[in-house]
Design an enzyme around this catalytic site. Structure first.
Site, PDB file in Angstrom:
ATOM      1  N   GLN A 246     -29.324  42.952 -26.468  1.00 31.21           N
ATOM      2  CA  GLN A 246     -29.453  41.564 -27.274  1.00 31.21           C
ATOM      3  C   GLN A 246     -27.883  40.793 -27.161  1.00 31.21           C
ATOM      4  O   GLN A 246     -26.842  41.512 -26.522  1.00 31.21           O
ATOM      5  CB  GLN A 246     -29.581  41.784 -28.506  1.00 31.21           C
ATOM      6  CG  GLN A 246     -28.501  42.741 -29.444  1.00 31.21           C
ATOM      7  CD  GLN A 246     -29.164  43.272 -30.591  1.00 31.21           C
ATOM      8  OE1 GLN A 246     -30.077  42.763 -31.194  1.00 31.21           O
ATOM      9  NE2 GLN A 246     -28.524  44.327 -31.429  1.00 31.21           N
ATOM     10  N   HIS A 277     -30.307  41.776 -49.075  1.00 35.19           N
ATOM     11  CA  HIS A 277     -30.306  43.281 -48.732  1.00 35.19           C
ATOM     12  C   HIS A 277     -30.769  43.901 -50.309  1.00 35.19           C
ATOM     13  O   HIS A 277     -31.296  44.994 -50.227  1.00 35.19           O
ATOM     14  CB  HIS A 277     -28.875  43.797 -48.498  1.00 35.19           C
ATOM     15  CG  HIS A 277     -28.822  43.300 -46.960  1.00 35.19           C
ATOM     16  ND1 HIS A 277     -27.876  42.385 -46.539  1.00 35.19           N
ATOM     17  CD2 HIS A 277     -29.122  44.069 -45.911  1.00 35.19           C
ATOM     18  CE1 HIS A 277     -27.805  42.123 -45.217  1.00 35.19           C
ATOM     19  NE2 HIS A 277     -28.749  43.206 -44.555  1.00 35.19           N
ATOM     20  N   ASP A 301     -26.217  46.669 -39.328  1.00 40.39           N
ATOM     21  CA  ASP A 301     -25.075  46.082 -39.833  1.00 40.39           C
ATOM     22  C   ASP A 301     -24.466  46.799 -41.163  1.00 40.39           C
ATOM     23  O   ASP A 301     -23.388  46.706 -41.235  1.00 40.39           O
ATOM     24  CB  ASP A 301     -25.402  44.564 -40.216  1.00 40.39           C
ATOM     25  CG  ASP A 301     -26.639  44.534 -41.125  1.00 40.39           C
ATOM     26  OD1 ASP A 301     -26.819  45.292 -41.772  1.00 40.39           O
ATOM     27  OD2 ASP A 301     -27.102  43.432 -41.009  1.00 40.39           O
ATOM     28  N   ASP A 321     -31.239  52.293 -35.462  1.00 42.19           N
ATOM     29  CA  ASP A 321     -31.061  51.050 -34.727  1.00 42.19           C
ATOM     30  C   ASP A 321     -30.830  51.185 -33.269  1.00 42.19           C
ATOM     31  O   ASP A 321     -30.058  51.969 -32.506  1.00 42.19           O
ATOM     32  CB  ASP A 321     -29.770  50.422 -35.292  1.00 42.19           C
ATOM     33  CG  ASP A 321     -29.730  48.828 -34.685  1.00 42.19           C
ATOM     34  OD1 ASP A 321     -30.305  47.966 -35.736  1.00 42.19           O
ATOM     35  OD2 ASP A 321     -29.491  48.585 -33.671  1.00 42.19           O
ATOM     36  N   ASP A 389     -35.083  53.545 -29.763  1.00 43.40           N
ATOM     37  CA  ASP A 389     -36.320  52.728 -30.165  1.00 43.40           C
ATOM     38  C   ASP A 389     -37.050  53.298 -31.491  1.00 43.40           C
ATOM     39  O   ASP A 389     -37.114  54.743 -31.467  1.00 43.40           O
ATOM     40  CB  ASP A 389     -37.109  52.691 -29.072  1.00 43.40           C
ATOM     41  CG  ASP A 389     -38.250  51.744 -29.518  1.00 43.40           C
ATOM     42  OD1 ASP A 389     -39.327  52.460 -29.580  1.00 43.40           O
ATOM     43  OD2 ASP A 389     -38.229  50.670 -29.058  1.00 43.40           O
ATOM     44  N   ALA A 390     -37.117  52.414 -32.469  1.00 36.53           N
ATOM     45  CA  ALA A 390     -37.655  53.088 -33.669  1.00 36.53           C
ATOM     46  C   ALA A 390     -39.071  53.527 -33.425  1.00 36.53           C
ATOM     47  O   ALA A 390     -39.499  54.646 -34.129  1.00 36.53           O
ATOM     48  CB  ALA A 390     -37.927  51.658 -34.685  1.00 36.53           C
ATOM     49  N   ASP A 407     -35.815  46.821 -41.523  1.00 38.67           N
ATOM     50  CA  ASP A 407     -34.957  45.714 -41.449  1.00 38.67           C
ATOM     51  C   ASP A 407     -34.949  45.164 -39.879  1.00 38.67           C
ATOM     52  O   ASP A 407     -33.781  45.075 -39.567  1.00 38.67           O
ATOM     53  CB  ASP A 407     -33.504  46.135 -41.891  1.00 38.67           C
ATOM     54  CG  ASP A 407     -32.692  45.070 -42.397  1.00 38.67           C
ATOM     55  OD1 ASP A 407     -33.288  43.724 -42.260  1.00 38.67           O
ATOM     56  OD2 ASP A 407     -31.379  45.210 -42.336  1.00 38.67           O
TER      57      ASP A 407
END
Length: 553
Positions: A246, A277, A301, A321, A389-390, A407
């Site tokens: 990304q 959040h 983040d 993530d 990867d989730a 999220d």
């Protein structure tokens, strides 16, 4: 004399083989580069890659047709000039696309596809030229075609592997384009050097000029790209990076407000991220008040982890993530790490990485017990960061989780929509403790109502009871989340009654109050009504057209 001629012919054929090998690799790498730039700027990466490569292949056919008008005496000059033009357009192409998107957004598609078309024509133009040059050094046409196409396809494979695995480790996407341009120029020089008896000195002069131009672009790449990108944002760009996955941008306003953008979409604003959040995390803890093991999918983040770390009874947090660039930024960037309360900071890392998981980090955090919970001991929290990867992590994760926080970015493309699918929710359900809670950010229930409701329907189809909540986040507008649980423990009515019964929040918050928790469970008339009954699956990504239609309109 005959042996000398034979050796010369083999040498010439080898040089042409090297040229077509390099051209095949660079050609595919140029396609990948323009696809990635387009996906970073306007999203929907699968669509962008498919269209860009399809247009290039079509134009390669046009280029192959055009070359038939080149006479044999102009073959070499034409090949060298086309390589130089390809180098210049390919090297400066990403910058031109970024400038077009920044200054002429309504004409971006025209610039994008004009550039892609010309490059496709040049690539298709060159392959038959080399075949014609190689005729003199081949026994038959079948040998000629076999050698040319073989080297072209092998070069494409090597070029793809280098573009995916090697070049991103050392260069930005813009710098990668210039590296490819250098290779194209040196290929042109190689042709001229070995076949200069068939060419004038003008191609050499043009090559030297192209080399100087590309060198200037490479040296000023970062400066020019940041200048072009700055026009896209109201505030000053203080960080920009294109990772393997990304494009990340941080901006800072004159008043010090930090904003984060991924692929051009805002992810948070420091002025109001706490609203988002706190609604993402605390409702789950208000339902399951003894959660010990927490999974955060996305959230690179560190903001969600910051909120989870407020609970002294939490013993383990796993944050998954995909992009290590995002988690590294959250740990090391001065402003961002302060904003997430150093939740992922390296100086708190004490445990060795867990084996078998990509880029994992384990650490133990000592958190002072929250005074309002009347806990007199400090709590030890093991926090692991997994860059994987989730969906892959969920398949391999051991044990059950008391709370799962999703999220993810909005389902703006097929690769993200799969994380809102029936299959994925089924896998999550199998990793959820009996009294566990899932909570997922679910885009805007106002702007993207049908996408929001599709997410809820899909969760219910997976055998989960659900509860929608919403709040106003100034940077996003009206925003929504879905809470889910095992129906044999928490029905939808029980989930709602649990939140409506909250009388106090036992951890510090900047925004959330018991009254705001109550209000989040109420929606206006017909806000939860839909004429659609579709759900989101891997084979039928129903949420994606709902989402794209809503935000386009």
């Amino acid at each position: 004399m005959s042996q000398f001629t034979e050796h010369s012919q083999r040498q010439s054929s080898l040089v042409l083989g090297i040229v077509i090998f390099v051209m095949g690799g660079c050609g595919l790498a140029y396609e990948y580069t323009f696809s990635k730039i387009a996906a970073d700027l306007i999203g929907n990466s699968v669509q962008q890659w498919a269209i860009v490569i399809a247009v290039m292949l079509f134009c390669m056919g046009m280029g192959a047709h055009i070359q038939k008008w080149i006479s044999n005496k102009n073959l070499l000059n034409s090949l060298v000039y086309s390589q130089l033009l390809l180098a210049i357009l390919g090297g400066f192409g990403p910058l031109l696309m970024l400038l077009a998107f920044s200054y002429f957004p309504y004409h971006f598609a025209l610039v994008q596809y004009s550039l892609i078309s010309v490059i496709g024509i040049l690539i298709g133009f060159e392959i038959p030229l080399i075949s014609r040059l190689n005729e003199a050094y081949s026994d038959s046409i079948r040998t000629n075609l076999a050698n040319v196409l073989k080297m072209d396809y092998i070069g494409a494979l090597i070029g793809a592997l280098l573009w995916v695995f090697l070049l991103p480790k050392f260069f930005t996407l813009h710098e990668t384009a210039y590296i490819l341009a250098y290779i194209s120029i040196f290929t042109a020089l190689l042709c001229w050097f070995f076949f200069k008896s068939k060419a004038s000195f003008l191609p050499l002069i043009a090559s030297i000029g192209s080399l100087a131009l590309v060198t200037t672009g490479f040296l000023r790449s970062n400066q020019w790209s940041i200048h072009a990108e700055q026009n896209l944002y109201q505030d000053r760009v203080i960080f920009t990076h294109t990772s393997q996955y990304q494009h990340i941008v941080l901006t800072e306003s004159l008043t010090g407000n930090l904003r984060c953008y991924i692929n051009g979409h805002i992810q948070f604003s420091a002025n109001d991220e706490h609203i988002y959040h706190e609604q993402l995390v605390h409702p789950a803890f208000l339902i399951n008040q003894s959660a010990k093991r927490v999974l955060i999918l996305g959230g690179g983040d560190g903001m969600a982890a910051r909120e989870v770390l407020k609970y002294p009874h939490v013993e383990e947090i796993v944050l998954v993530d995909l992009d290590p660039a995002m988690t590294d930024l959250a740990k090391n960037h001065t402003i961002l790490s302060k904003l997430n309360d150093y939740s992922l900071s390296n100086h708190r890392l004490t445990n060795p990485p867990a084996s078998g998981i990509h880029s994992s980090e384990g650490k133990t955090l000592t958190q002072p017990a929250q005074r309002r919970i009347r806990h007199t001991e400090t709590s030890q929290v093991k926090l692991s960061v997994r860059n994987i990867d989730a969906s892959k992590y969920i398949r391999t994760a051991s044990g059950l989780f008391d709370i799962i926080i999703l999220d993810f970015p909005d389902p703006s493309g097929p690769e993200l929509a799969k994380l809102y699918s029936l299959h994925f929710y089924g896998e999550l359900k199998n990793k959820l403790a009996a009294d566990g809670i899932i909570i997922q950010q679910s885009t805007s229930p106002y702007q993207a109502k049908e996408a929001f409701l599709c997410i809820g329907r899909t969760m219910e189809k997976a055998g989960l009871s659900t509860l929608p909540i919403h709040d106003h986040v100034p940077s996003f507008g009206e925003w929504g989340w879905w809470i889910a649980a095992h129906p044999y423990i928490y029905t939808s009515a029980v989930l709602k009654s649990k939140l409506q019964a909250v009388d106090t929040i036992l951890v510090p918050t900047k925004y959330l109050t018991a009254e705001r928790v109550h209000a989040a469970t109420y929606f206006g008339k017909n806000q939860l009504y839909s004429e659609f009954e579709d759900i989101n699956t891997l084979s039928n990504s129903a949420v994606l057209p709902h989402y794209l239609t809503a935000w386009r309109d």
